[in-house]
Design a protein around this motif. Structure first.
Motif, PDB file in Angstrom:
ATOM      1  N   UNK A   8       0.834  -1.208   0.000  1.00 40.61           N
ATOM      2  CA  UNK A   8       0.000   0.000   0.000  1.00 40.61           C
ATOM      3  C   UNK A   8       0.867   1.256   0.000  1.00 40.61           C
ATOM      4  N   UNK A   9       1.889   1.270   0.824  1.00 39.93           N
ATOM      5  CA  UNK A   9       2.784   2.440   0.890  1.00 39.93           C
ATOM      6  C   UNK A   9       3.496   2.622  -0.442  1.00 39.93           C
ATOM      7  N   UNK A  10       3.982   1.528  -1.021  1.00 38.63           N
ATOM      8  CA  UNK A  10       4.685   1.618  -2.305  1.00 38.63           C
ATOM      9  C   UNK A  10       3.780   2.166  -3.393  1.00 38.63           C
ATOM     10  N   UNK A  11       2.573   1.638  -3.520  1.00 42.55           N
ATOM     11  CA  UNK A  11       1.670   2.090  -4.572  1.00 42.55           C
ATOM     12  C   UNK A  11       1.188   3.509  -4.327  1.00 42.55           C
ATOM     13  N   UNK A  12       1.054   3.910  -3.062  1.00 42.11           N
ATOM     14  CA  UNK A  12       0.686   5.290  -2.751  1.00 42.11           C
ATOM     15  C   UNK A  12       1.777   6.250  -3.204  1.00 42.11           C
ATOM     16  N   UNK A  13       3.033   5.892  -2.933  1.00 40.73           N
ATOM     17  CA  UNK A  13       4.146   6.746  -3.354  1.00 40.73           C
ATOM     18  C   UNK A  13       4.254   6.801  -4.877  1.00 40.73           C
ATOM     19  N   UNK A  14       4.034   5.666  -5.527  1.00 37.05           N
ATOM     20  CA  UNK A  14       4.085   5.650  -6.990  1.00 37.05           C
ATOM     21  C   UNK A  14       2.987   6.540  -7.563  1.00 37.05           C
ATOM     22  N   UNK A  15       1.778   6.451  -6.994  1.00 36.65           N
ATOM     23  CA  UNK A  15       0.680   7.280  -7.499  1.00 36.65           C
ATOM     24  C   UNK A  15       0.939   8.758  -7.217  1.00 36.65           C
ATOM     25  N   UNK A  16       1.458   9.058  -6.046  1.00 38.37           N
ATOM     26  CA  UNK A  16       1.680  10.456  -5.656  1.00 38.37           C
ATOM     27  C   UNK A  16       2.741  11.125  -6.526  1.00 38.37           C
ATOM     28  N   UNK A  17       3.787  10.386  -6.855  1.00 38.23           N
ATOM     29  CA  UNK A  17       4.901  10.962  -7.606  1.00 38.23           C
ATOM     30  C   UNK A  17       4.979  10.382  -9.011  1.00 38.23           C
ATOM     31  N   UNK A  18       3.846  10.068  -9.602  1.00 33.44           N
ATOM     32  CA  UNK A  18       3.845   9.397 -10.898  1.00 33.44           C
ATOM     33  C   UNK A  18       4.474  10.235 -11.999  1.00 33.44           C
ATOM     34  N   UNK A  19       4.265  11.553 -12.010  1.00 33.92           N
ATOM     35  CA  UNK A  19       4.842  12.388 -13.065  1.00 33.92           C
ATOM     36  C   UNK A  19       6.364  12.393 -12.967  1.00 33.92           C
ATOM     37  N   UNK A  20       6.864  12.561 -11.756  1.00 38.62           N
ATOM     38  CA  UNK A  20       8.304  12.610 -11.559  1.00 38.62           C
ATOM     39  C   UNK A  20       8.944  11.258 -11.859  1.00 38.62           C
ATOM     40  N   UNK A  21       8.299  10.188 -11.424  1.00 34.65           N
ATOM     41  CA  UNK A  21       8.838   8.855 -11.685  1.00 34.65           C
ATOM     42  C   UNK A  21       8.802   8.529 -13.180  1.00 34.65           C
ATOM     43  N   UNK A  22       7.812   9.029 -13.886  1.00 38.02           N
ATOM     44  CA  UNK A  22       7.753   8.827 -15.332  1.00 38.02           C
ATOM     45  C   UNK A  22       8.923   9.523 -16.008  1.00 38.02           C
ATOM     46  N   UNK A  23       9.223  10.733 -15.574  1.00 36.76           N
ATOM     47  CA  UNK A  23      10.358  11.471 -16.144  1.00 36.76           C
ATOM     48  C   UNK A  23      11.658  10.727 -15.878  1.00 36.76           C
ATOM     49  N   UNK A  24      11.821  10.208 -14.643  1.00 38.00           N
ATOM     50  CA  UNK A  24      13.030   9.455 -14.305  1.00 38.00           C
ATOM     51  C   UNK A  24      13.135   8.210 -15.176  1.00 38.00           C
TER      52      UNK A  24
END
Length: 130
Positions: A8-24
């Motif tokens: 749950x924590x992992x998927x929450x962080x992925x959803x919260x920072x999805x734009x930044x993680x996509x750029x990375x």
């Protein structure tokens, strides 16, 4: 139970920072793509016997790789930094500066009449009716 909370924590962080993680992810995939392109360019230069350009190609490849890794690291490191929000005092000052000053001379007669009119509340209107 711990496994579900961790997920749950992992998927929450992925959803919260999805734009930044996509750029990375895009930047890191560019690193892999630059390696693939570099291999093709080296093979072409060897076949066409223009090996004198290999040093420029190698420098360009490492420039792309290091710049992409640096931007990715910056984005990951600044992911959890809180953004500064302006204070209420600063906001009120900004609002006052944004408002235009209108002179009384530019107002119409009807607008001037509203300036001198006494405004009554609903309670005052109800008291007058009694």
């Amino acid at each position: 139970m711990v496994r579900q909370v961790r997920s749950l924590i992992l998927w929450t962080l992925i959803y919260r920072f999805r734009r930044r993680l996509t750029i990375v992810a895009v930047l890191l995939s560019m690193v892999l793509l630059s390696q693939w392109i570099y291999g093709d360019i080296v093979e072409y230069l060897r076949l066409s016997e223009k090996v004198e350009y290999l040093s420029y190609v190698l420098a360009g490849k490492w420039t792309v790789i290091f710049s992409n890794i640096a931007v990715s690291a910056y984005l990951i490191l600044t992911m959890f930094r809180k953004e500064d929000k302006p204070d209420k005092k600063n906001r009120s000052k900004e609002k006052n500066q944004d408002q235009e000053v209108i002179s009384v001379d530019t107002l119409t007669d009807r607008e001037r009449s509203f300036l001198t009119r006494k405004l009554r509340s609903k309670a005052e209107i109800l008291m007058d009716k009694k």
